[in-house]
Design a protein around this motif. Structure first.
Motif, PDB file in Angstrom:
ATOM      1  N   ARG A  33       0.830  -1.214   0.000  1.00 35.72           N
ATOM      2  CA  ARG A  33       0.000   0.000   0.000  1.00 35.72           C
ATOM      3  C   ARG A  33       0.864   1.264   0.000  1.00 35.72           C
ATOM      4  NH1 ARG A  33      -4.081   1.391   4.719  1.00 35.72           N
ATOM      5  NH2 ARG A  33      -4.802   3.352   3.870  1.00 35.72           N
ATOM      6  N   ARG A  34       2.002   1.210   0.671  1.00 37.66           N
ATOM      7  CA  ARG A  34       2.895   2.373   0.761  1.00 37.66           C
ATOM      8  C   ARG A  34       3.842   2.476  -0.433  1.00 37.66           C
ATOM      9  NH1 ARG A  34       3.446   0.289   6.145  1.00 37.66           N
ATOM     10  NH2 ARG A  34       5.446  -0.538   5.495  1.00 37.66           N
ATOM     11  N   SER A  35       3.982   1.416  -1.203  1.00 39.85           N
ATOM     12  CA  SER A  35       4.952   1.422  -2.294  1.00 39.85           C
ATOM     13  C   SER A  35       4.328   1.991  -3.571  1.00 39.85           C
ATOM     14  CB  SER A  35       5.473   0.017  -2.558  1.00 39.85           C
ATOM     15  OG  SER A  35       4.479  -0.747  -3.190  1.00 39.85           O
ATOM     16  N   ALA A  36       5.180   2.274  -4.521  1.00 38.75           N
ATOM     17  CA  ALA A  36       4.730   2.782  -5.817  1.00 38.75           C
ATOM     18  C   ALA A  36       4.883   1.686  -6.870  1.00 38.75           C
ATOM     19  CB  ALA A  36       5.532   4.024  -6.191  1.00 38.75           C
ATOM     20  N   ALA A  37       4.480   0.488  -6.535  1.00 37.92           N
ATOM     21  CA  ALA A  37       4.623  -0.647  -7.452  1.00 37.92           C
ATOM     22  C   ALA A  37       3.683  -0.482  -8.645  1.00 37.92           C
ATOM     23  CB  ALA A  37       4.298  -1.943  -6.715  1.00 37.92           C
ATOM     24  N   PRO A  38       4.101  -0.953  -9.831  1.00 40.58           N
ATOM     25  CA  PRO A  38       3.194  -0.920 -10.989  1.00 40.58           C
ATOM     26  C   PRO A  38       1.903  -1.677 -10.683  1.00 40.58           C
ATOM     27  CG  PRO A  38       5.410  -1.568 -11.650  1.00 40.58           C
ATOM     28  CD  PRO A  38       5.397  -1.525 -10.156  1.00 40.58           C
ATOM     29  N   ARG A  39       0.847  -1.249 -11.306  1.00 42.36           N
ATOM     30  CA  ARG A  39      -0.486  -1.771 -10.997  1.00 42.36           C
ATOM     31  C   ARG A  39      -0.606  -3.296 -11.154  1.00 42.36           C
ATOM     32  NH1 ARG A  39      -5.566   1.717 -12.896  1.00 42.36           N
ATOM     33  NH2 ARG A  39      -5.385   2.748 -10.895  1.00 42.36           N
ATOM     34  N   LEU A  40      -0.101  -3.856 -12.234  1.00 39.92           N
ATOM     35  CA  LEU A  40      -0.217  -5.307 -12.452  1.00 39.92           C
ATOM     36  C   LEU A  40       0.649  -6.091 -11.480  1.00 39.92           C
ATOM     37  CD1 LEU A  40      -0.355  -5.429 -16.335  1.00 39.92           C
ATOM     38  CD2 LEU A  40      -2.206  -5.932 -14.734  1.00 39.92           C
ATOM     39  N   PHE A  41       1.822  -5.552 -11.167  1.00 38.21           N
ATOM     40  CA  PHE A  41       2.656  -6.209 -10.165  1.00 38.21           C
ATOM     41  C   PHE A  41       1.974  -6.156  -8.797  1.00 38.21           C
ATOM     42  CE2 PHE A  41       5.954  -6.171  -6.887  1.00 38.21           C
ATOM     43  CZ  PHE A  41       6.538  -7.394  -7.140  1.00 38.21           C
ATOM     44  N   ALA A  42       1.359  -5.022  -8.483  1.00 40.67           N
ATOM     45  CA  ALA A  42       0.628  -4.884  -7.218  1.00 40.67           C
ATOM     46  C   ALA A  42      -0.529  -5.876  -7.155  1.00 40.67           C
ATOM     47  CB  ALA A  42       0.125  -3.451  -7.053  1.00 40.67           C
ATOM     48  N   LEU A  43      -1.198  -6.104  -8.292  1.00 39.16           N
ATOM     49  CA  LEU A  43      -2.267  -7.111  -8.330  1.00 39.16           C
ATOM     50  C   LEU A  43      -1.706  -8.489  -7.992  1.00 39.16           C
ATOM     51  CD1 LEU A  43      -5.118  -8.153  -9.026  1.00 39.16           C
ATOM     52  CD2 LEU A  43      -4.328  -8.331 -11.401  1.00 39.16           C
ATOM     53  N   HIS A  44      -0.545  -8.811  -8.547  1.00 42.95           N
ATOM     54  CA  HIS A  44       0.090 -10.105  -8.277  1.00 42.95           C
ATOM     55  C   HIS A  44       0.354 -10.271  -6.771  1.00 42.95           C
ATOM     56  CE1 HIS A  44       2.799 -13.516  -8.592  1.00 42.95           C
ATOM     57  NE2 HIS A  44       3.736 -12.817  -7.968  1.00 42.95           N
ATOM     58  N   VAL A  45       0.967  -9.268  -6.169  1.00 40.75           N
ATOM     59  CA  VAL A  45       1.296  -9.351  -4.745  1.00 40.75           C
ATOM     60  C   VAL A  45       0.028  -9.380  -3.892  1.00 40.75           C
ATOM     61  CG1 VAL A  45       2.457  -8.178  -2.838  1.00 40.75           C
ATOM     62  CG2 VAL A  45       3.526  -8.256  -5.093  1.00 40.75           C
ATOM     63  N   ALA A  46      -0.925  -8.498  -4.218  1.00 40.26           N
ATOM     64  CA  ALA A  46      -2.154  -8.419  -3.424  1.00 40.26           C
ATOM     65  C   ALA A  46      -2.977  -9.705  -3.514  1.00 40.26           C
ATOM     66  CB  ALA A  46      -2.996  -7.234  -3.878  1.00 40.26           C
ATOM     67  N   ALA A  47      -2.919 -10.388  -4.645  1.00 42.46           N
ATOM     68  CA  ALA A  47      -3.674 -11.635  -4.792  1.00 42.46           C
ATOM     69  C   ALA A  47      -2.939 -12.824  -4.184  1.00 42.46           C
ATOM     70  CB  ALA A  47      -3.959 -11.899  -6.271  1.00 42.46           C
ATOM     71  N   MET A  48      -1.626 -12.824  -4.260  1.00 39.38           N
ATOM     72  CA  MET A  48      -0.869 -13.963  -3.746  1.00 39.38           C
ATOM     73  C   MET A  48      -0.689 -13.927  -2.230  1.00 39.38           C
ATOM     74  SD  MET A  48      -0.397 -15.921  -6.199  1.00 39.38           S
ATOM     75  CE  MET A  48       0.041 -16.216  -7.882  1.00 39.38           C
ATOM     76  N   ALA A  49      -0.605 -12.751  -1.634  1.00 35.05           N
ATOM     77  CA  ALA A  49      -0.371 -12.663  -0.182  1.00 35.05           C
ATOM     78  C   ALA A  49      -1.467 -13.344   0.650  1.00 35.05           C
ATOM     79  CB  ALA A  49      -0.196 -11.206   0.236  1.00 35.05           C
ATOM     80  N   PRO A  50      -2.751 -13.158   0.347  1.00 37.25           N
ATOM     81  CA  PRO A  50      -3.771 -13.845   1.158  1.00 37.25           C
ATOM     82  C   PRO A  50      -3.790 -15.358   0.977  1.00 37.25           C
ATOM     83  CG  PRO A  50      -4.730 -11.983   0.001  1.00 37.25           C
ATOM     84  CD  PRO A  50      -3.356 -12.180  -0.535  1.00 37.25           C
ATOM     85  N   MET A  51      -3.116 -15.857  -0.038  1.00 33.92           N
ATOM     86  CA  MET A  51      -3.087 -17.311  -0.226  1.00 33.92           C
ATOM     87  C   MET A  51      -2.412 -18.016   0.940  1.00 33.92           C
ATOM     88  SD  MET A  51      -2.353 -17.918  -4.206  1.00 33.92           S
ATOM     89  CE  MET A  51      -1.854 -19.574  -3.816  1.00 33.92           C
ATOM     90  N   LEU A  52      -1.442 -17.372   1.576  1.00 33.02           N
ATOM     91  CA  LEU A  52      -0.736 -18.016   2.685  1.00 33.02           C
ATOM     92  C   LEU A  52      -1.677 -18.351   3.844  1.00 33.02           C
ATOM     93  CD1 LEU A  52       1.934 -19.045   3.808  1.00 33.02           C
ATOM     94  CD2 LEU A  52       2.382 -16.741   4.650  1.00 33.02           C
ATOM     95  N   PRO A  53      -2.444 -17.386   4.380  1.00 37.09           N
ATOM     96  CA  PRO A  53      -3.363 -17.774   5.457  1.00 37.09           C
ATOM     97  C   PRO A  53      -4.495 -18.681   4.983  1.00 37.09           C
ATOM     98  CG  PRO A  53      -3.570 -15.424   4.984  1.00 37.09           C
ATOM     99  CD  PRO A  53      -2.404 -15.934   4.191  1.00 37.09           C
ATOM    100  N   LEU A  54      -4.962 -18.499   3.736  1.00 41.68           N
ATOM    101  CA  LEU A  54      -6.036 -19.363   3.240  1.00 41.68           C
ATOM    102  C   LEU A  54      -5.553 -20.805   3.077  1.00 41.68           C
ATOM    103  CD1 LEU A  54      -7.663 -17.001   0.620  1.00 41.68           C
ATOM    104  CD2 LEU A  54      -8.718 -17.848   2.720  1.00 41.68           C
ATOM    105  N   ALA A  55      -4.372 -20.980   2.514  1.00 41.30           N
ATOM    106  CA  ALA A  55      -3.840 -22.329   2.348  1.00 41.30           C
ATOM    107  C   ALA A  55      -3.534 -22.967   3.703  1.00 41.30           C
ATOM    108  CB  ALA A  55      -2.585 -22.294   1.476  1.00 41.30           C
ATOM    109  N   THR A  56      -3.021 -22.169   4.639  1.00 40.49           N
ATOM    110  CA  THR A  56      -2.742 -22.697   5.974  1.00 40.49           C
ATOM    111  C   THR A  56      -4.034 -23.137   6.653  1.00 40.49           C
ATOM    112  OG1 THR A  56      -0.868 -21.193   6.127  1.00 40.49           O
ATOM    113  CG2 THR A  56      -1.616 -22.183   8.169  1.00 40.49           C
ATOM    114  N   ALA A  57      -5.082 -22.331   6.523  1.00 45.65           N
ATOM    115  CA  ALA A  57      -6.375 -22.698   7.112  1.00 45.65           C
ATOM    116  C   ALA A  57      -6.938 -23.951   6.455  1.00 45.65           C
ATOM    117  CB  ALA A  57      -7.364 -21.544   6.973  1.00 45.65           C
TER     118      ALA A  57
END
Length: 173
Positions: free
Chosen positions: A37-61
């Motif tokens: 949220r604080r970074s100036a990452a390109p939009r598509l790269f930000a989509l990649h990170v934002a979509a992949m990060a929640p996978m960790l708690p979801l997969a763990t659950a």
């Protein structure tokens, strides 16, 4: 009176003994998303990170749910309560896995589009290869589970998503 009675539980615990694993992965996810949220990452790269990060708690659950379902139910639990317990675990596993899968698709599309927009080749880093391996292993696990999901349909030679309740409900054990 006698000894005080414990309040009856209405269902299995949400996270059970492995709550720390789900909590820790949630903290990692929140940290990554707050940095993004604080970074100036390109939009598509930000989509990649934002979509992949929640996978960790979801997969763990999801994995935690499978492990909990494999534990023995409390002794003396009636058959209807065992069935409700199993249904709860199967539904929870399905929801967590489906959410992680759809987020993974969004993340994969985001990074592929980002690479295409920049004209860069795919699969050039260890991170990319680990991601590809994770997709292959995930697909293999999904395919390996299908005989269990559809076994009653195959035995009866009746193939219908509507008549197969096993994809959502489980046997009572």
């Amino acid at each position: 009176g006698g000894a005080p009675r414990k309040a009856a539980r209405r269902g299995p615990p949400i996270l059970g003994k492995r709550a720390w694993q789900v909590g820790l992965s949630g903290v990692v996810c929140a940290t990554v998303l707050s940095y993004l949220r604080r970074s100036a990452a390109p939009r598509l790269f930000a989509l990649h990170v934002a979509a992949m990060a929640p996978m960790l708690p979801l997969a763990t659950a999801s994995v935690s749910t499978v492990r909990q379902r494999l534990t023995r139910p409390p002794a003396g639990l009636p058959a209807a309560a065992r069935r409700r317990r199993n249904e709860w675990y199967v539904i929870r596993h399905f929801v967590a896995s489906a959410a992680a899968f759809y987020l993974a698709i969004a993340g994969l599309v985001g990074i592929v589009c980002q690479k295409e927009a920049l004209g860069r080749p795919h699969l050039r880093t260890l991170h990319a290869w680990c991601g590809a391996a994770a997709w292959v292993l995930w697909g293999a696990a999904y395919l390996a589970a299908q005989p269990q999901v559809w076994r009653d349909q195959w035995r009866q030679r009746r193939f219908s998503l509507l008549s197969n309740k096993r994809w959502l409900w489980s046997d009572s054990t």
